[in-house]
Scaffold this motif. Structure first.
Motif, PDB file in Angstrom:
ATOM      1  N   GLY A 114       0.820  -1.208   0.000  1.00 52.52           N
ATOM      2  CA  GLY A 114       0.000   0.000   0.000  1.00 52.52           C
ATOM      3  C   GLY A 114       0.853   1.257   0.000  1.00 52.52           C
ATOM      4  N   LEU A 115       1.899   1.259   0.826  1.00 49.72           N
ATOM      5  CA  LEU A 115       2.813   2.402   0.874  1.00 49.72           C
ATOM      6  C   LEU A 115       3.577   2.551  -0.438  1.00 49.72           C
ATOM      7  CD1 LEU A 115       4.184   1.858   4.490  1.00 49.72           C
ATOM      8  CD2 LEU A 115       2.907   3.867   3.722  1.00 49.72           C
ATOM      9  N   SER A 116       3.973   1.424  -1.017  1.00 44.94           N
ATOM     10  CA  SER A 116       4.750   1.462  -2.258  1.00 44.94           C
ATOM     11  C   SER A 116       3.937   2.023  -3.414  1.00 44.94           C
ATOM     12  CB  SER A 116       5.246   0.056  -2.603  1.00 44.94           C
ATOM     13  OG  SER A 116       6.088  -0.432  -1.583  1.00 44.94           O
ATOM     14  N   ARG A 117       2.646   1.688  -3.452  1.00 50.15           N
ATOM     15  CA  ARG A 117       1.790   2.202  -4.533  1.00 50.15           C
ATOM     16  C   ARG A 117       1.665   3.718  -4.473  1.00 50.15           C
ATOM     17  NH1 ARG A 117      -1.175  -2.757  -3.854  1.00 50.15           N
ATOM     18  NH2 ARG A 117      -2.481  -1.833  -2.224  1.00 50.15           N
ATOM     19  N   GLN A 118       1.902   4.283  -3.290  1.00 51.39           N
ATOM     20  CA  GLN A 118       1.850   5.737  -3.142  1.00 51.39           C
ATOM     21  C   GLN A 118       3.254   6.348  -3.125  1.00 51.39           C
ATOM     22  OE1 GLN A 118      -0.619   6.929   0.159  1.00 51.39           O
ATOM     23  NE2 GLN A 118      -2.434   5.908  -0.658  1.00 51.39           N
ATOM     24  N   ALA A 119       4.236   5.540  -3.553  1.00 46.75           N
ATOM     25  CA  ALA A 119       5.633   5.993  -3.635  1.00 46.75           C
ATOM     26  C   ALA A 119       6.189   6.398  -2.273  1.00 46.75           C
ATOM     27  CB  ALA A 119       5.768   7.151  -4.627  1.00 46.75           C
ATOM     28  N   ARG A 120       5.668   5.799  -1.219  1.00 49.60           N
ATOM     29  CA  ARG A 120       6.161   6.085   0.138  1.00 49.60           C
ATOM     30  C   ARG A 120       7.160   4.993   0.523  1.00 49.60           C
ATOM     31  NH1 ARG A 120       0.532   7.432   3.263  1.00 49.60           N
ATOM     32  NH2 ARG A 120       1.925   7.507   5.086  1.00 49.60           N
ATOM     33  N   THR A 121       8.234   4.909  -0.272  1.00 51.57           N
ATOM     34  CA  THR A 121       9.181   3.801  -0.128  1.00 51.57           C
ATOM     35  C   THR A 121       9.959   3.859   1.186  1.00 51.57           C
ATOM     36  OG1 THR A 121      10.788   5.069  -1.425  1.00 51.57           O
ATOM     37  CG2 THR A 121       9.466   3.442  -2.596  1.00 51.57           C
ATOM     38  N   ARG A 122      10.196   5.051   1.688  1.00 54.76           N
ATOM     39  CA  ARG A 122      10.933   5.163   2.947  1.00 54.76           C
ATOM     40  C   ARG A 122      10.155   4.496   4.083  1.00 54.76           C
ATOM     41  NH1 ARG A 122      13.169  10.769   5.779  1.00 54.76           N
ATOM     42  NH2 ARG A 122      14.142   9.764   7.579  1.00 54.76           N
ATOM     43  N   GLU A 123       8.846   4.744   4.132  1.00 53.92           N
ATOM     44  CA  GLU A 123       8.019   4.124   5.168  1.00 53.92           C
ATOM     45  C   GLU A 123       7.896   2.619   4.946  1.00 53.92           C
ATOM     46  OE1 GLU A 123       4.452   6.903   6.256  1.00 53.92           O
ATOM     47  OE2 GLU A 123       5.161   7.439   4.245  1.00 53.92           O
ATOM     48  N   ALA A 124       7.878   2.212   3.673  1.00 53.49           N
ATOM     49  CA  ALA A 124       7.816   0.780   3.366  1.00 53.49           C
ATOM     50  C   ALA A 124       9.060   0.077   3.891  1.00 53.49           C
ATOM     51  CB  ALA A 124       7.686   0.567   1.858  1.00 53.49           C
ATOM     52  N   LYS A 125      10.224   0.706   3.694  1.00 51.85           N
ATOM     53  CA  LYS A 125      11.471   0.120   4.187  1.00 51.85           C
ATOM     54  C   LYS A 125      11.494   0.079   5.714  1.00 51.85           C
ATOM     55  CE  LYS A 125      14.262   2.726   1.750  1.00 51.85           C
ATOM     56  NZ  LYS A 125      15.546   3.324   1.315  1.00 51.85           N
ATOM     57  N   GLN A 126      10.953   1.113   6.341  1.00 55.83           N
ATOM     58  CA  GLN A 126      10.907   1.137   7.803  1.00 55.83           C
ATOM     59  C   GLN A 126      10.097  -0.036   8.345  1.00 55.83           C
ATOM     60  OE1 GLN A 126       9.383   5.086   8.531  1.00 55.83           O
ATOM     61  NE2 GLN A 126      11.420   5.994   8.697  1.00 55.83           N
ATOM     62  N   LEU A 127       9.011  -0.378   7.656  1.00 57.03           N
ATOM     63  CA  LEU A 127       8.203  -1.527   8.074  1.00 57.03           C
ATOM     64  C   LEU A 127       8.972  -2.834   7.908  1.00 57.03           C
ATOM     65  CD1 LEU A 127       4.550  -0.837   6.852  1.00 57.03           C
ATOM     66  CD2 LEU A 127       5.380  -0.987   9.197  1.00 57.03           C
TER      67      LEU A 127
END
Length: 232
Positions: free
Chosen positions: A43-56
């Motif tokens: 879900g985060l990746s689809r919104q280009a929120r890759t930094r938060e995706a990596k944190q997870l």
């Protein structure tokens, strides 16, 4: 379930509410599983929120909140769709937990999707296989790494040399030692010490002399305080 609701919010693009539910389930004592994390990461990746995706990803592995015996299939299948660095983080996490089959699957997935493994990836997965006892796999990856003109990290070289010597794989051992002496200066005292000791045990005195010469050139003289060697 929480995961079903989180997935529904992610599908709708409401990742903020999905993350709120994630926090709520933890507060109520329900631990997210790998499927929950996969849903949130996608879900985060689809919104280009890759930094938060990596944190997870890091949260999942380093906070020990996810049982190590869960199935990681969905996360592995989608890892390269997230971001190259996230796939690397996933490999590191699997290696850290000793889940080398899963680490190999991510590595192969990267290759299939034309994600070229970096020097760091090779070092991590080779060291992981050395620790896991799959020396032949580690050595195969080492040869691929060298052929790709990458330089193995000191920790990787030491792990390989020690395991190859322990298993009596002299041909592979000699190849690693020759490559090491040919490709780098001996600026690491621990590596120099291991090279001297292993070559001495193998009766390869020419190599011992070469290592000692390199040590002298690089200021790593025996008994200089940086390293020591006592021949038998």
């Amino acid at each position: 379930t929480y995961t079903t609701l989180i997935n529904a919010y992610c599908v709708e693009g409401d990742v903020k509410r999905a993350l709120h539910l994630h926090d709520e389930m933890i507060e109520k004592g329900f631990l997210p599983d790998v499927v929950t994390y996969n849903v949130l990461i996608n879900g985060l990746s689809r919104q280009a929120r890759t930094r938060e995706a990596k944190q997870l990803l890091f949260k999942m592995f380093y906070e020990e909140s996810v049982p190590i015996d869960v199935t990681y299939n969905t996360l592995i299948e989608n890892c390269c769709d997230i971001e190259f660095k996230s796939a690397v983080a996933l490999i590191k996490g699997f290696c850290m937990k000793g889940l080398m089959n899963e680490a190999d699957r991510v590595f192969e997935s990267m290759l299939q999707r034309n994600c070229i493994p970096s020097e760091a990836v090779y070092n991590v997965i080779i060291h992981g296989h050395c620790r896991g006892g799959n020396l032949r796999k580690a050595f195969k990856l080492y040869k691929e790494m060298v052929q790709s003109s990458f330089v193995p990290h000191t920790v990787t070289v030491i792990a390989l040399i020690e395991e190859l010597f322990k298993e009596g794989m002299s041909e592979g051992l000699n190849e690693v030692i020759k490559n090491t002496l040919r490709s780098c200066r001996l600026t690491d005292a621990e590596l120099a010490k291991v090279l001297v000791e292993i070559n001495h045990k193998e009766g390869n005195m020419d190599a011992v002399f070469k290592v000692l010469t390199e040590m002298a050139n690089d200021g790593l003289l025996p008994n200089s305080g940086k390293t020591s060697y006592a021949g038998g």
